[in-house]
Design an enzyme around this catalytic site. Structure first.
Site, PDB file in Angstrom:
ATOM      1  N   SER A  42     118.748  -8.506 -36.584  1.00 19.60           N
ATOM      2  CA  SER A  42     119.716  -8.959 -37.584  1.00 19.60           C
ATOM      3  C   SER A  42     119.315  -8.453 -38.973  1.00 19.60           C
ATOM      4  O   SER A  42     119.223  -7.245 -39.180  1.00 19.60           O
ATOM      5  CB  SER A  42     119.850 -10.482 -37.535  1.00 19.60           C
ATOM      6  OG  SER A  42     120.974 -10.906 -38.277  1.00 19.60           O
ATOM      7  N   HIS A  68     127.309 -13.009 -36.482  1.00 22.39           N
ATOM      8  CA  HIS A  68     127.582 -11.917 -35.540  1.00 22.39           C
ATOM      9  C   HIS A  68     128.799 -12.209 -34.654  1.00 22.39           C
ATOM     10  O   HIS A  68     128.820 -11.867 -33.471  1.00 22.39           O
ATOM     11  CB  HIS A  68     126.339 -11.604 -34.701  1.00 22.39           C
ATOM     12  CG  HIS A  68     125.154 -11.233 -35.551  1.00 22.39           C
ATOM     13  ND1 HIS A  68     125.088 -10.045 -36.243  1.00 22.39           N
ATOM     14  CD2 HIS A  68     124.017 -11.917 -35.858  1.00 22.39           C
ATOM     15  CE1 HIS A  68     123.960 -10.000 -36.920  1.00 22.39           C
ATOM     16  NE2 HIS A  68     123.299 -11.124 -36.711  1.00 22.39           N
TER      17      HIS A  68
END
Length: 319
Positions: free
Chosen positions: A89, A206
């Protein structure tokens, strides 16, 4: 970092308060900076092993760094011997700085914009993330579909519920509207989920619920100078190597609303002919979560794994 962010990040990391540090807008810059601080520690304190293997960047709990680009502070010997870099991430920004693709100051500014935009998106819609360990019969697609149908029955329009993180075999993170993830947790047995846990995060990262964060990040990345990485850096979006600057700019934006393919990335990073030795792997930054995932994905590669934290060893003993 303090000059770029406008607040004392070091004090926040070391002294808290914890609830402020856990906020997305602060946590992401902390992850990024502490990741690169750990890289510096690896360079200076472990010269006998530095650069011998790939590195995996930290996740959200998973991270100062010099004001100059990290690439300038890492010797060619280190970069020349490093096999690959990957970041989970926001850790992907740290991996790209380490690889010489991004300037530290500019990357931190982009992380700041990203974090603040994702914080706003998270606050706009009640949402969450559910960590799931599934049995062999687990059907994530059907589970997410029925969770969305449940949301529709409650009057929620265009509900979101999807796999947002592929961790390791049989482990996923499902994210979406809060009612959806709560539904899945309550009906875990029906979908053959052997263990579930709501994650202490503020939003469905996400997933498409982060769409409002796309434009602000795209704008700041457009203004940045991005170089081709000096070593292989793998993208969360497709688990493949970044090819050039336009590719980096495109996928860093797409990553915000796309699932993190970490399991797939681990397979790409460690794919090699049978009998070939695995490289040293260093997880740099707070937490050993990625090491635990690596052990589940590739036990042989994990045997060459080490963790490097930005804190002094004495500080770690106290914590």
């Amino acid at each position: 970092a303090e000059k770029v962010l406008g607040y004392d990040l070091l004090s926040l990391c070391l002294e808290g308060p914890r609830d402020a540090l856990d906020r997305t807008q602060h946590c992401q810059p902390a992850v990024f900076v502490a990741s690169l601080a750990a890289v510096e520690k690896l360079n200076h304190q472990r010269p006998e092993v530095r650069g011998e293997g790939g590195r995996t960047g930290p996740g959200r709990a998973p991270r100062g760094s010099p004001a100059e680009p990290v690439a300038a502070s890492v010797s060619p010997q280190v970069l020349g011997r490093c096999v690959a870099a990957a970041g989970y991430s926001v850790g992907e920004f740290a991996a790209l700085v380490f690889a010489g693709a991004l300037d530290f100051d500019e990357a931190l500014q982009a992380v700041k914009v990203r974090a603040e935009a994702m914080q706003r998106a998270a606050e706009a819609v009640p949402s969450g993330m559910l960590s799931v360990i599934g049995g062999r019969q687990a059907n994530y697609r059907v589970a997410c579909l029925e969770a969305r149908e449940h949301c529709e029955s409650l009057g929620i329009e265009n509900p979101v519920c999807t796999v947002s993180n592929y961790m390791f075999p049989d482990s996923r993170v499902i994210a979406g509207h809060l009612q959806a993830v709560e539904f899945l947790q309550e009906n875990a047995r029906k979908y053959h989920f052997t263990r579930t846990k709501l994650l202490p995060v503020s939003g469905a990262f996400h997933t498409s619920l982060m769409e409002p964060a796309v434009k602000p990040l795209a704008e700041v990345l457009t203004s940045m100078e991005i170089q081709k990485p000096l070593l292989c850096v793998y993208s969360n979006v497709d688990g493949k190597k970044y090819m050039h600057s336009k590719h980096i700019r495109k996928l860093l934006v797409k990553q915000v609303v796309s699932p993190v393919l970490w399991e797939q990335t681990m397979h790409s990073v460690y794919e090699r002919k049978q009998g070939t030795d695995f490289p040293y792997t260093y997880e740099v930054g707070p937490g050993k979560q990625l090491g635990a995932i690596l052990r589940k994905c590739n036990l042989k590669a994990w045997k060459q794994y080490k963790h490097v934290d930005a804190l002094d060893d004495e500080d770690l003993a106290e914590t």
